[in-house]
Design an enzyme around this catalytic site. Structure first.
Site, PDB file in Angstrom:
ATOM      1  N   HIS A 123       0.733  -1.165  -0.027  1.00  0.00           N
ATOM      2  CA  HIS A 123       0.112  -0.133   0.163  1.00  0.00           C
ATOM      3  C   HIS A 123       0.886   1.467  -0.097  1.00  0.00           C
ATOM      4  O   HIS A 123       0.454   2.359  -0.441  1.00  0.00           O
ATOM      5  CB  HIS A 123      -1.061   0.109   1.236  1.00  0.00           C
ATOM      6  CG  HIS A 123      -1.765  -0.867   1.162  1.00  0.00           C
ATOM      7  ND1 HIS A 123      -2.885  -1.240   0.115  1.00  0.00           N
ATOM      8  CD2 HIS A 123      -2.213  -1.973   2.112  1.00  0.00           C
ATOM      9  CE1 HIS A 123      -3.896  -2.080   0.367  1.00  0.00           C
ATOM     10  NE2 HIS A 123      -3.309  -2.703   1.746  1.00  0.00           N
ATOM     11  N   HIS A 160      -6.181  -7.370  -0.470  1.00  0.00           N
ATOM     12  CA  HIS A 160      -6.524  -5.844  -0.554  1.00  0.00           C
ATOM     13  C   HIS A 160      -5.955  -5.465  -1.844  1.00  0.00           C
ATOM     14  O   HIS A 160      -4.726  -5.964  -2.296  1.00  0.00           O
ATOM     15  CB  HIS A 160      -5.998  -4.956   0.531  1.00  0.00           C
ATOM     16  CG  HIS A 160      -6.573  -5.384   1.907  1.00  0.00           C
ATOM     17  ND1 HIS A 160      -6.068  -6.106   2.746  1.00  0.00           N
ATOM     18  CD2 HIS A 160      -7.515  -4.810   2.376  1.00  0.00           C
ATOM     19  CE1 HIS A 160      -6.665  -6.224   3.714  1.00  0.00           C
ATOM     20  NE2 HIS A 160      -7.808  -5.593   3.702  1.00  0.00           N
ATOM     21  N   ASP A 245      -4.549 -12.666   3.570  1.00  0.00           N
ATOM     22  CA  ASP A 245      -5.498 -12.283   4.331  1.00  0.00           C
ATOM     23  C   ASP A 245      -6.778 -12.656   3.492  1.00  0.00           C
ATOM     24  O   ASP A 245      -7.916 -12.485   3.842  1.00  0.00           O
ATOM     25  CB  ASP A 245      -5.520 -10.950   4.471  1.00  0.00           C
ATOM     26  CG  ASP A 245      -4.900 -10.093   3.565  1.00  0.00           C
ATOM     27  OD1 ASP A 245      -4.547 -10.505   2.416  1.00  0.00           O
ATOM     28  OD2 ASP A 245      -4.665  -8.853   3.905  1.00  0.00           O
TER      29      ASP A 245
HETATM   30 ZN   LIG Z   1      -4.053  -7.022   2.950  1.00  0.00          ZN
END
Ligand SMILES: [Zn+2]
Length: 342
Positions: A123, A160, A245
Site C-alpha cells: 500500500h 487488498h 488475508d
Molecule cells: Zn491485505
C-alpha cells in the site's frame, strides 16, 4: 531450494492491539520450518536497503519525513498505520531483506525466494505510508531488477488491492502488475478499468472479486484474464505480493480461500518464469496466525514441487459473473485508451 532472508529484528515495530504485529512474522517463519527442508533451506544475511535503492520508488522528501517522524518517537500516521522509534530501521531492513533474497537467487541461478519480513509494503506509495505499510518492499526489489534490464511480473494475491505498487509502476512498461482482490474493500482502488498509464497500457491488470469468492473463481480469473497478458509480456522475473488475508479464516476480509488454493495459485505463478531462480514471494498481509502459517507452508511447498497433502481447494463461491464483466471492462478501457492515442 528455498532462499529466505535471515532474521530481521522486528520487535520494535508494534502497537498495542494492532493486527499488524510481530506474531505474524513468527507464524510465517513457523510455516517455513514446517517444510523441514534441511539443507534445501538457505538463509541470507539482511542489510538495510540504501537510500538510492529506496529512492527508485519513493520520493526522497518522503524518506526524510518518515525517518524524522520515527526518530521523534513515531505515532499514528493515519487511522490504520503506525510507526515507532524503531520502525524506520525495521522498514529499511524489510526492504533490504527482499534485495538480499534477490541477490542470492541471482548468484545461484536457482531456487525460490521467500521474503519473511514486516512491515508489509504494497500500500505504500511514492510519497505516503498507508494500510500498515511504510516502504514498498516488493517495489524496491522490482525496481532493482528493472534497473538492470529485467522485465518483472508482480502478482499480488493479497486480499487488498496493492494501490502503492500499482501507482509506482503505473507508467512503467517494464513491470506487469496483476492484482486479485476483494472489492469493495480498503483501499478502494483496483477497478478493472485501471489498466496502466499511456507508456504502459495494459501493464496493470486488476481483478476485483466479490465477498465469498472461492479458489476456483480466482484461479479461473488468473488463467483467463492475466495468463495471456503474462505470456505476451514474457517476464524475466516474477515477484509475488503474497498476502494470505484472502484466506477464509482471516478476520480482515471476506474472500473464502483455503491454503490449498494459495498452493494452486502458486503453482500457476511458478510456471511463469523463463528460467529457474527467478521467483520470489514477499509476505504482505495475513492476520489469522494459524491460517498464515499453514498457507505459507502450502504455498512454498507448491513452488518447490514438494508433495504435500494440502487443505482442500474451495469452489462454488460467487464471482464468475464479475470475472466476465472485468474482462469486458478491461477490453473497453484498452480500446478507448488506444483510440485516444491515435
Ligand atoms: Zn491485505
Amino acid at each position: 531450494m528455498l532462499v529466505v532472508n535471515g532474521p530481521v529484528d522486528d520487535a520494535g515495530h508494534e502497537e498495542s492491539g494492532h493486527p499488524e504485529r510481530p506474531d505474524r512474522l513468527s507464524a510465517a517463519l513457523a510455516g517455513v520450518a514446517d517444510l523441514h527442508l534441511g539443507d534445501d533451506l538457505v538463509e541470507v544475511e539482511v542489510r538495510s536497503a540504501t537510500r538510492a535503492q529506496l529512492a527508485r520508488v519513493h520520493e526522497t522528501s518522503y524518506l526524510d519525513e518518515l525517518g524524522a517522524f520515527c526518530y521523534e518517537g513515531g505515532g499514528d500516521i493515519d487511522q490504520d498505520t503506525y510507526a515507532t522509534f524503531d520502525s524506520w530501521r525495521i522498514a529499511q531492513s524489510a526492504a533490504g531483506a527482499g534485495l538480499a533474497v534477490i541477490d542470492e537467487l541471482r548468484r545461484r541461478g536457482d531456487g525460490v525466494g521467500f521474503v519473511a519480513a514486516r512491515p508489509p509494503g504494497h500500500h505504500a506509495t511514492r510519497d505516503r505510508a498507508m494500510g500498515f505499510c511504510l516502504l514498498n518492499n516488493v517495489a524496491v526489489a522490482a525496481a532493482e531488477l528493472t534497473a538492470s534490464g529485467e522485465r518483472v511480473l508482480i502478482v499480488d494475491w493479497d486480499v487488498h488491492h496493492g494501490n502503492g505498487t500499482q501507482s509506482i509502476f503505473w507508467n512503467d512498461p517494464h513491470v506487469l502488475y496483476v492484482s486479485t482482490h476483494q472489492w469493495p474493500l480498503f483501499p478502494g482502488s483496483g477497478g478493472a478499468r485501471e489498466i496502466g498509464g499511456f507508456d504502459a497500457l495494459g501493464r496493470t491488470i486488476n481483478i476485483p472479486l466479490p465477498a465469498g469468492a472461492t479458489g476456483d473463481v480466482i484461479e479461473r480469473a488468473y488463467e483467463e484474464i492475466a495468463a495471456p497478458v503474462v505470456a505476451d509480456f514474457s517476464p524475466t522475473w516474477t515477484l509475488v505480493s503474497a498476502g494470505f488475508d484472502a484466506h477464509r479464516e482471516d478476520p480482515m476480509a471476506d474472500l473464502a480461500l483455503s491454503s490449498g488454493d494459495f498452493a494452486a495459485l502458486a503453482r500457476s505463478v511458478a510456471r511463469t518464469p523463463a528460467s529457474p531462480g527467478r521467483l520470489a514471494l514477499f509476505l504482505e498481509g495475513g492476520y489469522d496466525l494459524a491460517a498464515l502459517r499453514e498457507s505459507v507452508t502450502a504455498t512454498l511447498a507448491a513452488t518447490l514441487g514438494v508433495e504435500r497433502h494440502d487443505e482442500e481447494r474451495t469452489s462454488g463461491g460467487p464471482g464468475a459473473d464479475e470475472v466476465q464483466r472485468c474482462a469486458s471492462e478491461r477490453a473497453i478501457a484498452l480500446r478507448i485508451a488506444h483510440e485516444s492515442l491515435q
